[in-house]
Design a protein around this motif. Sequence first.
Motif, PDB file in Angstrom:
ATOM      1  N   MET A   1       0.839  -1.176   0.000  1.00 45.64           N
ATOM      2  CA  MET A   1       0.000   0.000   0.000  1.00 45.64           C
ATOM      3  C   MET A   1       0.885   1.240   0.000  1.00 45.64           C
ATOM      4  SD  MET A   1      -3.403  -0.742   0.874  1.00 45.64           S
ATOM      5  CE  MET A   1      -4.239  -1.199   2.346  1.00 45.64           C
ATOM      6  N   PHE A   2       0.312   2.304  -0.519  1.00 45.01           N
ATOM      7  CA  PHE A   2       1.048   3.556  -0.646  1.00 45.01           C
ATOM      8  C   PHE A   2       0.174   4.704  -0.161  1.00 45.01           C
ATOM      9  CE2 PHE A   2       2.392   0.539  -3.789  1.00 45.01           C
ATOM     10  CZ  PHE A   2       3.764   0.576  -3.696  1.00 45.01           C
ATOM     11  N   ARG A   3       0.822   5.761   0.306  1.00 40.85           N
ATOM     12  CA  ARG A   3       0.100   6.973   0.674  1.00 40.85           C
ATOM     13  C   ARG A   3       0.986   8.158   0.355  1.00 40.85           C
ATOM     14  NH1 ARG A   3       0.159   7.145   7.303  1.00 40.85           N
ATOM     15  NH2 ARG A   3       2.377   7.574   7.543  1.00 40.85           N
ATOM     16  N   VAL A   4       0.355   9.327   0.269  1.00 37.40           N
ATOM     17  CA  VAL A   4       1.097  10.558   0.025  1.00 37.40           C
ATOM     18  C   VAL A   4       0.933  11.445   1.251  1.00 37.40           C
ATOM     19  CG1 VAL A   4       1.259  12.642  -1.396  1.00 37.40           C
ATOM     20  CG2 VAL A   4       0.762  10.437  -2.471  1.00 37.40           C
ATOM     21  N   VAL A   5       2.048  11.913   1.788  1.00 43.73           N
ATOM     22  CA  VAL A   5       2.034  12.852   2.904  1.00 43.73           C
ATOM     23  C   VAL A   5       2.404  14.214   2.338  1.00 43.73           C
ATOM     24  CG1 VAL A   5       3.006  13.459   5.146  1.00 43.73           C
ATOM     25  CG2 VAL A   5       2.702  11.047   4.536  1.00 43.73           C
ATOM     26  N   GLN A   6       1.467  15.149   2.436  1.00 46.02           N
ATOM     27  CA  GLN A   6       1.663  16.493   1.885  1.00 46.02           C
ATOM     28  C   GLN A   6       2.686  17.229   2.735  1.00 46.02           C
ATOM     29  OE1 GLN A   6      -2.018  18.278   0.749  1.00 46.02           O
ATOM     30  NE2 GLN A   6      -1.201  20.343   0.819  1.00 46.02           N
ATOM     31  N   THR A   7       3.701  17.795   2.081  1.00 43.44           N
ATOM     32  CA  THR A   7       4.772  18.490   2.812  1.00 43.44           C
ATOM     33  C   THR A   7       4.711  20.004   2.687  1.00 43.44           C
ATOM     34  OG1 THR A   7       6.246  18.235   0.907  1.00 43.44           O
ATOM     35  CG2 THR A   7       6.359  16.529   2.621  1.00 43.44           C
ATOM     36  N   VAL A   8       3.893  20.520   1.763  1.00 46.16           N
ATOM     37  CA  VAL A   8       3.757  21.959   1.552  1.00 46.16           C
ATOM     38  C   VAL A   8       2.266  22.296   1.496  1.00 46.16           C
ATOM     39  CG1 VAL A   8       4.249  23.853  -0.047  1.00 46.16           C
ATOM     40  CG2 VAL A   8       5.920  22.034   0.250  1.00 46.16           C
ATOM     41  N   PRO A   9       1.809  23.311   2.236  1.00 49.56           N
ATOM     42  CA  PRO A   9       0.391  23.676   2.167  1.00 49.56           C
ATOM     43  C   PRO A   9      -0.011  24.036   0.738  1.00 49.56           C
ATOM     44  CG  PRO A   9       1.506  24.914   3.913  1.00 49.56           C
ATOM     45  CD  PRO A   9       2.560  24.194   3.127  1.00 49.56           C
ATOM     46  N   LYS A  17      -1.177  16.747   5.682  1.00 45.21           N
ATOM     47  CA  LYS A  17      -2.374  16.051   5.214  1.00 45.21           C
ATOM     48  C   LYS A  17      -1.943  14.739   4.568  1.00 45.21           C
ATOM     49  CE  LYS A  17      -6.606  15.762   3.132  1.00 45.21           C
ATOM     50  NZ  LYS A  17      -7.413  14.763   3.761  1.00 45.21           N
ATOM     51  N   ILE A  18      -2.663  13.659   4.885  1.00 50.88           N
ATOM     52  CA  ILE A  18      -2.351  12.345   4.332  1.00 50.88           C
ATOM     53  C   ILE A  18      -3.405  11.970   3.306  1.00 50.88           C
ATOM     54  CG2 ILE A  18      -2.126   9.891   4.849  1.00 50.88           C
ATOM     55  CD1 ILE A  18      -1.025  10.745   7.595  1.00 50.88           C
ATOM     56  N   TRP A  19      -2.955  11.575   2.121  1.00 55.67           N
ATOM     57  CA  TRP A  19      -3.822  11.144   1.033  1.00 55.67           C
ATOM     58  C   TRP A  19      -3.628   9.648   0.836  1.00 55.67           C
ATOM     59  CZ3 TRP A  19      -6.948  14.893  -0.878  1.00 55.67           C
ATOM     60  CH2 TRP A  19      -6.579  16.212  -0.645  1.00 55.67           C
ATOM     61  N   GLY A  20      -4.711   8.911   0.804  1.00 49.09           N
ATOM     62  CA  GLY A  20      -4.618   7.474   0.590  1.00 49.09           C
ATOM     63  C   GLY A  20      -5.180   6.744   1.784  1.00 49.09           C
ATOM     64  N   PRO A  21      -4.909   5.487   1.936  1.00 53.43           N
ATOM     65  CA  PRO A  21      -3.900   4.718   1.195  1.00 53.43           C
ATOM     66  C   PRO A  21      -4.396   4.265  -0.174  1.00 53.43           C
ATOM     67  CG  PRO A  21      -4.922   3.331   2.852  1.00 53.43           C
ATOM     68  CD  PRO A  21      -5.503   4.710   3.017  1.00 53.43           C
ATOM     69  N   TYR A  22      -3.441   4.014  -1.040  1.00 55.52           N
ATOM     70  CA  TYR A  22      -3.701   3.541  -2.395  1.00 55.52           C
ATOM     71  C   TYR A  22      -3.098   2.154  -2.552  1.00 55.52           C
ATOM     72  CZ  TYR A  22      -4.357   8.558  -3.052  1.00 55.52           C
ATOM     73  OH  TYR A  22      -4.770   9.859  -2.931  1.00 55.52           O
ATOM     74  N   GLU A  45       4.924   7.277   0.668  1.00 59.86           N
ATOM     75  CA  GLU A  45       5.378   6.289   1.644  1.00 59.86           C
ATOM     76  C   GLU A  45       4.710   4.960   1.317  1.00 59.86           C
ATOM     77  OE1 GLU A  45       4.246   7.876   5.433  1.00 59.86           O
ATOM     78  OE2 GLU A  45       5.959   9.231   5.500  1.00 59.86           O
ATOM     79  N   SER A  46       5.379   3.865   1.633  1.00 62.12           N
ATOM     80  CA  SER A  46       4.778   2.553   1.420  1.00 62.12           C
ATOM     81  C   SER A  46       4.736   1.806   2.747  1.00 62.12           C
ATOM     82  CB  SER A  46       5.564   1.762   0.381  1.00 62.12           C
ATOM     83  OG  SER A  46       6.877   1.517   0.831  1.00 62.12           O
ATOM     84  N   GLY A  47       3.769   0.907   2.877  1.00 58.59           N
ATOM     85  CA  GLY A  47       3.601   0.127   4.096  1.00 58.59           C
ATOM     86  C   GLY A  47       2.162  -0.295   4.246  1.00 58.59           C
ATOM     87  N   ALA A  51      -7.427   0.371   5.306  1.00 58.66           N
ATOM     88  CA  ALA A  51      -8.208   0.042   4.112  1.00 58.66           C
ATOM     89  C   ALA A  51      -7.843   0.973   2.963  1.00 58.66           C
ATOM     90  CB  ALA A  51      -9.698   0.151   4.417  1.00 58.66           C
ATOM     91  N   PRO A  52      -7.664   0.433   1.757  1.00 62.43           N
ATOM     92  CA  PRO A  52      -7.374   1.280   0.595  1.00 62.43           C
ATOM     93  C   PRO A  52      -8.533   2.195   0.234  1.00 62.43           C
ATOM     94  CG  PRO A  52      -7.263  -1.063   0.023  1.00 62.43           C
ATOM     95  CD  PRO A  52      -7.696  -0.963   1.449  1.00 62.43           C
ATOM     96  N   CYS A  53      -8.249   3.261  -0.486  1.00 68.24           N
ATOM     97  CA  CYS A  53      -9.286   4.191  -0.934  1.00 68.24           C
ATOM     98  C   CYS A  53     -10.343   3.443  -1.730  1.00 68.24           C
ATOM     99  CB  CYS A  53      -8.679   5.287  -1.812  1.00 68.24           C
ATOM    100  SG  CYS A  53      -7.704   6.455  -0.876  1.00 68.24           S
ATOM    101  N   GLY A  54     -11.598   3.817  -1.515  1.00 70.23           N
ATOM    102  CA  GLY A  54     -12.687   3.195  -2.250  1.00 70.23           C
ATOM    103  C   GLY A  54     -13.218   1.934  -1.589  1.00 70.23           C
ATOM    104  N   MET A  55     -12.574   1.490  -0.519  1.00 71.09           N
ATOM    105  CA  MET A  55     -13.045   0.296   0.184  1.00 71.09           C
ATOM    106  C   MET A  55     -13.568   0.702   1.553  1.00 71.09           C
ATOM    107  SD  MET A  55     -10.114  -2.478  -0.749  1.00 71.09           S
ATOM    108  CE  MET A  55     -11.077  -3.872  -0.232  1.00 71.09           C
ATOM    109  N   HIS A  56     -14.560   0.012   2.032  1.00 71.04           N
ATOM    110  CA  HIS A  56     -15.142   0.320   3.338  1.00 71.04           C
ATOM    111  C   HIS A  56     -15.027  -0.899   4.238  1.00 71.04           C
ATOM    112  CE1 HIS A  56     -16.819   3.968   1.645  1.00 71.04           C
ATOM    113  NE2 HIS A  56     -17.211   3.252   0.605  1.00 71.04           N
ATOM    114  N   LEU A  57     -14.722  -0.676   5.480  1.00 71.60           N
ATOM    115  CA  LEU A  57     -14.654  -1.775   6.434  1.00 71.60           C
ATOM    116  C   LEU A  57     -16.064  -2.203   6.805  1.00 71.60           C
ATOM    117  CD1 LEU A  57     -11.826  -0.462   8.785  1.00 71.60           C
ATOM    118  CD2 LEU A  57     -11.641  -2.152   6.965  1.00 71.60           C
TER     119      LEU A  57
END
Length: 70
Positions: A1-9, A17-22, A45-47, A51-57
């Motif tokens: 799984m991957f996510r994006v951590v925003q480093t600049v406003p 802000k965290i986007w994902g996980p993808y 980042e990976s790890g 739950a991935p985006c688009g999936m619901h627990l």
Amino acid sequence: MFRVVQTVPAFRYPAGKIWGPYVEEVDAQQRLGTLREFKGDGVIESGEFGAPCGMHLVGAGGPGGVMASA
């Protein structure tokens, strides 16, 4: 799984802000490209991030959760 951590406003979102996980890295790369279009930036980042985006627990409960009745 991957996510994006925003480093600049950028575009109403603060740094951190965290986007994902993808599931696919290409999806995280696309989000990073979108951030850069809005004068932002971030890191991929990976790890294991949940739950991935688009999936619901199922059975998670809480607001909007489905209540089972007998």
